[in-house]
Scaffold this active site. Structure first.
Site, PDB file in Angstrom:
ATOM      1  N   CYS A   2      26.278  12.745 -39.020  1.00  0.00           N
ATOM      2  CA  CYS A   2      26.663  13.143 -40.355  1.00  0.00           C
ATOM      3  C   CYS A   2      27.963  12.421 -40.727  1.00  0.00           C
ATOM      4  O   CYS A   2      28.861  12.279 -39.913  1.00  0.00           O
ATOM      5  CB  CYS A   2      26.906  14.633 -40.533  1.00  0.00           C
ATOM      6  SG  CYS A   2      25.510  15.652 -40.139  1.00  0.00           S
ATOM      7  N   ARG A  29      25.798   6.937 -39.860  1.00  0.00           N
ATOM      8  CA  ARG A  29      26.127   8.146 -39.096  1.00  0.00           C
ATOM      9  C   ARG A  29      25.034   9.202 -39.181  1.00  0.00           C
ATOM     10  O   ARG A  29      25.080  10.212 -38.473  1.00  0.00           O
ATOM     11  CB  ARG A  29      27.444   8.749 -39.611  1.00  0.00           C
ATOM     12  CG  ARG A  29      28.632   7.839 -39.454  1.00  0.00           C
ATOM     13  CD  ARG A  29      29.866   8.525 -39.971  1.00  0.00           C
ATOM     14  NE  ARG A  29      30.154   9.712 -39.204  1.00  0.00           N
ATOM     15  CZ  ARG A  29      30.888   9.751 -38.105  1.00  0.00           C
ATOM     16  NH1 ARG A  29      31.411   8.660 -37.621  1.00  0.00           N
ATOM     17  NH2 ARG A  29      31.099  10.888 -37.471  1.00  0.00           N
ATOM     18  N   TRP A  76      22.543  14.056 -40.524  1.00  0.00           N
ATOM     19  CA  TRP A  76      21.685  13.864 -39.356  1.00  0.00           C
ATOM     20  C   TRP A  76      21.447  15.275 -38.836  1.00  0.00           C
ATOM     21  O   TRP A  76      22.371  15.925 -38.356  1.00  0.00           O
ATOM     22  CB  TRP A  76      22.412  13.009 -38.327  1.00  0.00           C
ATOM     23  CG  TRP A  76      21.547  12.564 -37.194  1.00  0.00           C
ATOM     24  CD1 TRP A  76      20.724  11.484 -37.163  1.00  0.00           C
ATOM     25  CD2 TRP A  76      21.439  13.190 -35.917  1.00  0.00           C
ATOM     26  NE1 TRP A  76      20.107  11.409 -35.942  1.00  0.00           N
ATOM     27  CE2 TRP A  76      20.518  12.427 -35.163  1.00  0.00           C
ATOM     28  CE3 TRP A  76      22.012  14.313 -35.322  1.00  0.00           C
ATOM     29  CZ2 TRP A  76      20.170  12.763 -33.855  1.00  0.00           C
ATOM     30  CZ3 TRP A  76      21.659  14.638 -34.029  1.00  0.00           C
ATOM     31  CH2 TRP A  76      20.743  13.862 -33.312  1.00  0.00           C
ATOM     32  N   ASN A 102      30.570  17.883 -40.900  1.00  0.00           N
ATOM     33  CA  ASN A 102      30.018  17.151 -39.760  1.00  0.00           C
ATOM     34  C   ASN A 102      30.399  17.934 -38.521  1.00  0.00           C
ATOM     35  O   ASN A 102      31.576  18.175 -38.287  1.00  0.00           O
ATOM     36  CB  ASN A 102      30.617  15.744 -39.709  1.00  0.00           C
ATOM     37  CG  ASN A 102      30.350  15.049 -38.382  1.00  0.00           C
ATOM     38  OD1 ASN A 102      29.334  15.306 -37.736  1.00  0.00           O
ATOM     39  ND2 ASN A 102      31.250  14.173 -37.979  1.00  0.00           N
ATOM     40  N   GLY A 103      29.399  18.336 -37.727  1.00  0.00           N
ATOM     41  CA  GLY A 103      29.692  19.087 -36.508  1.00  0.00           C
ATOM     42  C   GLY A 103      28.785  20.292 -36.406  1.00  0.00           C
ATOM     43  O   GLY A 103      27.721  20.329 -37.025  1.00  0.00           O
ATOM     44  N   GLU A 475      21.257  -2.348 -20.035  1.00  0.00           N
ATOM     45  CA  GLU A 475      21.666  -2.468 -21.434  1.00  0.00           C
ATOM     46  C   GLU A 475      20.568  -3.141 -22.268  1.00  0.00           C
ATOM     47  O   GLU A 475      20.280  -2.721 -23.390  1.00  0.00           O
ATOM     48  CB  GLU A 475      22.991  -3.250 -21.500  1.00  0.00           C
ATOM     49  CG  GLU A 475      23.509  -3.559 -22.875  1.00  0.00           C
ATOM     50  CD  GLU A 475      23.786  -2.345 -23.745  1.00  0.00           C
ATOM     51  OE1 GLU A 475      23.701  -1.207 -23.256  1.00  0.00           O
ATOM     52  OE2 GLU A 475      24.060  -2.532 -24.935  1.00  0.00           O
ATOM     53  N   LYS A 479      18.598  -1.363 -25.450  1.00  0.00           N
ATOM     54  CA  LYS A 479      18.469  -1.939 -26.804  1.00  0.00           C
ATOM     55  C   LYS A 479      17.009  -1.927 -27.231  1.00  0.00           C
ATOM     56  O   LYS A 479      16.684  -1.596 -28.363  1.00  0.00           O
ATOM     57  CB  LYS A 479      18.971  -3.391 -26.854  1.00  0.00           C
ATOM     58  CG  LYS A 479      20.444  -3.652 -26.657  1.00  0.00           C
ATOM     59  CD  LYS A 479      21.328  -3.114 -27.729  1.00  0.00           C
ATOM     60  CE  LYS A 479      21.709  -1.708 -27.449  1.00  0.00           C
ATOM     61  NZ  LYS A 479      22.985  -1.375 -26.954  1.00  0.00           N
ATOM     62  N   GLU A 482      15.881   1.658 -28.078  1.00  0.00           N
ATOM     63  CA  GLU A 482      16.448   2.355 -29.229  1.00  0.00           C
ATOM     64  C   GLU A 482      16.102   1.723 -30.568  1.00  0.00           C
ATOM     65  O   GLU A 482      15.991   2.452 -31.557  1.00  0.00           O
ATOM     66  CB  GLU A 482      17.950   2.611 -29.087  1.00  0.00           C
ATOM     67  CG  GLU A 482      18.800   1.413 -28.906  1.00  0.00           C
ATOM     68  CD  GLU A 482      20.264   1.775 -28.682  1.00  0.00           C
ATOM     69  OE1 GLU A 482      20.673   2.904 -28.950  1.00  0.00           O
ATOM     70  OE2 GLU A 482      20.994   0.881 -28.242  1.00  0.00           O
ATOM     71  N   HIS A 498       8.809   0.160  -4.926  1.00  0.00           N
ATOM     72  CA  HIS A 498       8.698   1.542  -4.457  1.00  0.00           C
ATOM     73  C   HIS A 498       8.076   2.449  -5.508  1.00  0.00           C
ATOM     74  O   HIS A 498       8.379   3.637  -5.547  1.00  0.00           O
ATOM     75  CB  HIS A 498      10.070   2.053  -4.013  1.00  0.00           C
ATOM     76  CG  HIS A 498      10.629   1.274  -2.870  1.00  0.00           C
ATOM     77  ND1 HIS A 498      10.290   1.504  -1.558  1.00  0.00           N
ATOM     78  CD2 HIS A 498      11.466   0.197  -2.849  1.00  0.00           C
ATOM     79  CE1 HIS A 498      10.901   0.632  -0.771  1.00  0.00           C
ATOM     80  NE2 HIS A 498      11.634  -0.175  -1.544  1.00  0.00           N
ATOM     81  N   LYS A 596      25.364   6.860 -34.720  1.00  0.00           N
ATOM     82  CA  LYS A 596      26.314   5.922 -34.123  1.00  0.00           C
ATOM     83  C   LYS A 596      27.280   6.631 -33.180  1.00  0.00           C
ATOM     84  O   LYS A 596      27.538   6.171 -32.081  1.00  0.00           O
ATOM     85  CB  LYS A 596      27.099   5.221 -35.242  1.00  0.00           C
ATOM     86  CG  LYS A 596      28.128   4.220 -34.746  1.00  0.00           C
ATOM     87  CD  LYS A 596      27.472   2.976 -34.239  1.00  0.00           C
ATOM     88  CE  LYS A 596      28.431   2.002 -33.611  1.00  0.00           C
ATOM     89  NZ  LYS A 596      27.726   1.096 -32.686  1.00  0.00           N
TER      90      LYS A 596
HETATM   91  C1  F6R Z   1      23.655   2.262 -27.506  1.00  0.00           C
HETATM   92  C2  F6R Z   1      24.614   3.131 -28.145  1.00  0.00           C
HETATM   93  C3  F6R Z   1      25.035   4.376 -27.446  1.00  0.00           C
HETATM   94  C4  F6R Z   1      26.568   4.388 -27.309  1.00  0.00           C
HETATM   95  C5  F6R Z   1      27.034   5.730 -26.738  1.00  0.00           C
HETATM   96  C6  F6R Z   1      28.523   5.762 -26.478  1.00  0.00           C
HETATM   97  O1  F6R Z   1      23.332   1.179 -28.303  1.00  0.00           O
HETATM   98  O2  F6R Z   1      25.082   2.850 -29.205  1.00  0.00           O
HETATM   99  O3  F6R Z   1      24.418   4.495 -26.206  1.00  0.00           O
HETATM  100  O4  F6R Z   1      26.931   3.332 -26.486  1.00  0.00           O
HETATM  101  O5  F6R Z   1      26.689   6.753 -27.627  1.00  0.00           O
HETATM  102  O6  F6R Z   1      29.266   5.508 -27.637  1.00  0.00           O
HETATM  103  P1  F6R Z   1      30.825   5.220 -27.550  1.00  0.00           P
HETATM  104  O7  F6R Z   1      31.000   3.912 -26.868  1.00  0.00           O
HETATM  105  O8  F6R Z   1      31.304   5.216 -28.958  1.00  0.00           O
HETATM  106  O9  F6R Z   1      31.407   6.340 -26.731  1.00  0.00           O
END
Ligand code: F6R
Length: 601
Positions: A2, A29, A76, A102-103, A475, A479, A482, A498, A596
């Protein structure tokens, strides 16, 4: 999750259009609903609905709304499905008070029962709506809007960033922050509050990041902040943000994610330019004298932490990697004399913040690695190292990983220096990193598009590696999951025998990360095993390496050193995920179900 925004100007303007633009910025967000509330002579005018900002704004005619004071929200969903009634802003019974939030208000159910018993009528299933009714209730008892706001705040528990307008005091936006980010933007004949810096930058580059427990109000000329009933002198905390609003925009790219992938050489260069050798040496000493070392983070930041943790092994240093949300399992270990490296791009991820609080409560020194000056993490840690990635808007982290690996590699070198190791080859490699990242982008964009065509036809993929290549595989797979919604799983290559190999059949894509040349022969055995099952073998390999002959598709990156390679070998995997998402018609900037910055546990 949010995004909230509130602004008050000294004269009437096209406020609806201004609020829409703020929502477009904040949309990363949360993007299941959007809404605005503008103070009007007879109350508050609310327009809101489920859907993306652009369509809701168009359908409800946000741009035609005029006014001087208003709030806005992009949602969100946490409590209640994404529907028109659950969209923010929420109003009281008299429709003179409107709230965006937000929260999560944890005790909303008991407050709601209390208010229903007093005759309040609720329209939504949200936790947020109780706030509007609580204020209304205190106003009924004769309190002014400001007093009622404060009284209502004292009743709620949980995480919140709030912005509230009340037509009885039409020139004010009331606000409060606890655990969810909120920033005041300092203007000339206007002031505003917003969930993040890029949104503020459209209007002013002077900001005051609020701290947990702070609340207050803005008018077009006044910023009033209190903590626990005592006014706070925030003038001293005004910071000038060096990012331009342009930097925070897409700059010609179709998506923020692609723009941010391409910004990596520059982001890495800025991070290197910002390194503080003395601070790194100080932290290196802290780590060398620590009883135990922890590396904490979530998602991508955790994977960058793994690169560091694995790198420490070369100095015979053992560190405990902790996924931030799992910190409780490790709490028994935390002790005085220990040091933790806590990594978070946003500096606001609640799991990481909670882990840091638990660590510090038990006397552990915490070094933060973050991208956001004055973030909660930066403020609550003993020492801070900043990555200088600039704003990252795309939900999928890209610059985050590469700049964190850059910074943590520099810290690794500082440890080596403190131990008397000759790290000059790594230092030379670090200097070349921005250029190598640029070359890696140039070499792989075409291949990424080509491989994405094939990848898009699959529902699953494996990402395999060994050693410090493993976090890169993790990583890369993250990507792909997601943004392309393809089930991608990363495994240590040796472990694939395994169990995971059972899934491999004709054309099953397997991506190998060859970032450590010393592990090449062993990885090639795993390639052979997968090839024997007719898998489609894709590899990220050092440029010019003959491994290419064993692969169906090869991404190439100039070799630097195994740890720094993590920062560049990930780039083709970011591009692969991006182009696969595009091929599948997914929006990489707004992946479903994700936000995000995760500010709920
Ligand atoms: C992956 C992604 C999330 C963030 C995670 C931590 O693409 O965006 O996995 O990496 O939520 O976010 P920060 O680094 O802001 O603590």
């Amino acid at each position: 999750m949010c995004g909230i925004f509130g602004i008050t100007l000294d004269s009437e303007t096209n406020l609806g259009a201004l609020l829409r633009r703020a929502l477009e910025r904040l949309e990363y967000r949360g993007y299941d609903s959007a809404g605005i509330a503008v103070v009007a002579p007879s109350g508050v005018l609310v327009k809101k609905d489920a859907g993306k900002v652009a369509e809701v704004a168009q359908r409800l005619g946000f741009d035609h709304v005029k006014g001087a004071t208003g709030i806005a929200h992009t949602r969100w969903a946490t409590h209640g499905r994404p529907t028109q009634t659950n969209a923010h802003p929420h109003v009281d019974c008299t429709e003179t008070i409107a709230v965006v939030h937000n929260g999560i208000i944890e005790n909303y159910e008991e407050l709601k029962s209390e208010l229903i018993a007093k005759g309040h009528k609720f329209r939504s299933e949200t936790d947020t709506e109780i706030f509007a009714h609580l204020m209304e209730e205190y106003e009924r008892m004769g309190l002014s809007p400001w007093e009622a706001f404060k009284r209502a705040l004292s009743r709620i528990r949980g995480a919140y960033a709030l912005a509230v307008v009340d037509s009885k005091e039409p020139d004010k936006v009331f606000f409060a922050r606890n655990l969810s980010p909120l920033i005041v933007g300092v203007g000339d004949r206007f002031n505003l509050v917003a969930s993040d810096v890029p949104t503020v930058l459209d209007h002013t580059n002077r900001v005051i990041p609020l701290r947990d427990g702070e609340y207050g109000f803005i008018t077009s000329r006044v910023i009033h902040v209190e903590y626990d009933g005592v006014p706070v002198r925030v003038e001293e905390r005004v910071q000038t943000i060096p990012w331009s609003a342009d930097q925070a925009m897409r700059g010609g790219y179709p998506h923020f994610m692609l723009k941010e992938i391409h910004e990596q050489p520059e982001a890495i260069a800025s991070t290197i330019a910002g390194l503080e050798p003395r601070r790194l040496a100080e932290i290196a000493e802290m780590l060398l004298s620590a009883h135990k070392i922890y590396v904490v983070g979530a998602g991508t930041s955790y994977y960058a932490g793994l690169v560091f943790q694995l790198g420490l092994v070369s100095y015979k240093l053992a560190a405990v990697p902790i996924i931030a949300s799992e910190y409780g399992t490790y709490e028994g270990l935390f002790d005085k004399g220990d040091t933790a490296i806590a990594i978070s791009q946003s500096g606001e991820t609640i799991d990481t913040i909670r882990a840091v609080r638990a660590l510090r409560e038990r006397g552990v020194r915490v070094v933060a690695v973050t991208n956001v000056v004055s973030s909660t993490l930066a403020r609550e840690s003993d020492l801070v190292l900043y990555t200088r990635a600039g704003p990252e808007i795309g939900v999928a982290a890209t610059k985050t990983f590469t700049t964190q690996v850059t910074l943590l590699s520099a810290l690794h070198m500082a440890i080596g220096r403190a131990l008397g190791v000759d790290v000059s080859p790594q230092e030379a490699a670090l200097k070349r990193l921005p250029e190598v990242a640029r070359k890696t982008l140039e070499l792989n964009e075409g291949t990424a598009k080509e491989v994405a065509e094939k990848m898009a036809a699959n529902q699953s993929a494996y990402y395999l590696s060994r050693g410090v290549g493993m976090p890169v595989a993790l990583e890369g797979a993250l990507k792909m999951k997601e943004i392309a919604y393809i089930h991608a799983e990363a495994y240590p290559a040796g472990e694939s025998k395994h169990g995971p190999i059972a899934l491999v059949e004709n054309k099953f894509p397997v991506v190998f990360v060859f970032s450590d040349p010393s592990l090449k022969e062993k990885l090639l055995n795993n390639v052979a095993e997968m090839a024997a099952r007719d898998a489609t073998i894709i590899g990220v390999i050092p440029r010019g390496d003959d491994v290419a002959k064993k692969l169906k598709y090869a991404f190439e990156a100039p070799h630097l050193d195994p740890m720094l390679n993590a920062a560049t070998f990930v780039i083709p995997l970011q591009l692969l995920a991006y182009y696969t998402a595009i091929k599948l018609g997914r929006d990489p900037d707004k992946p479903r179900n994700l936000a995000k910055t995760v500010t709920v546990e």
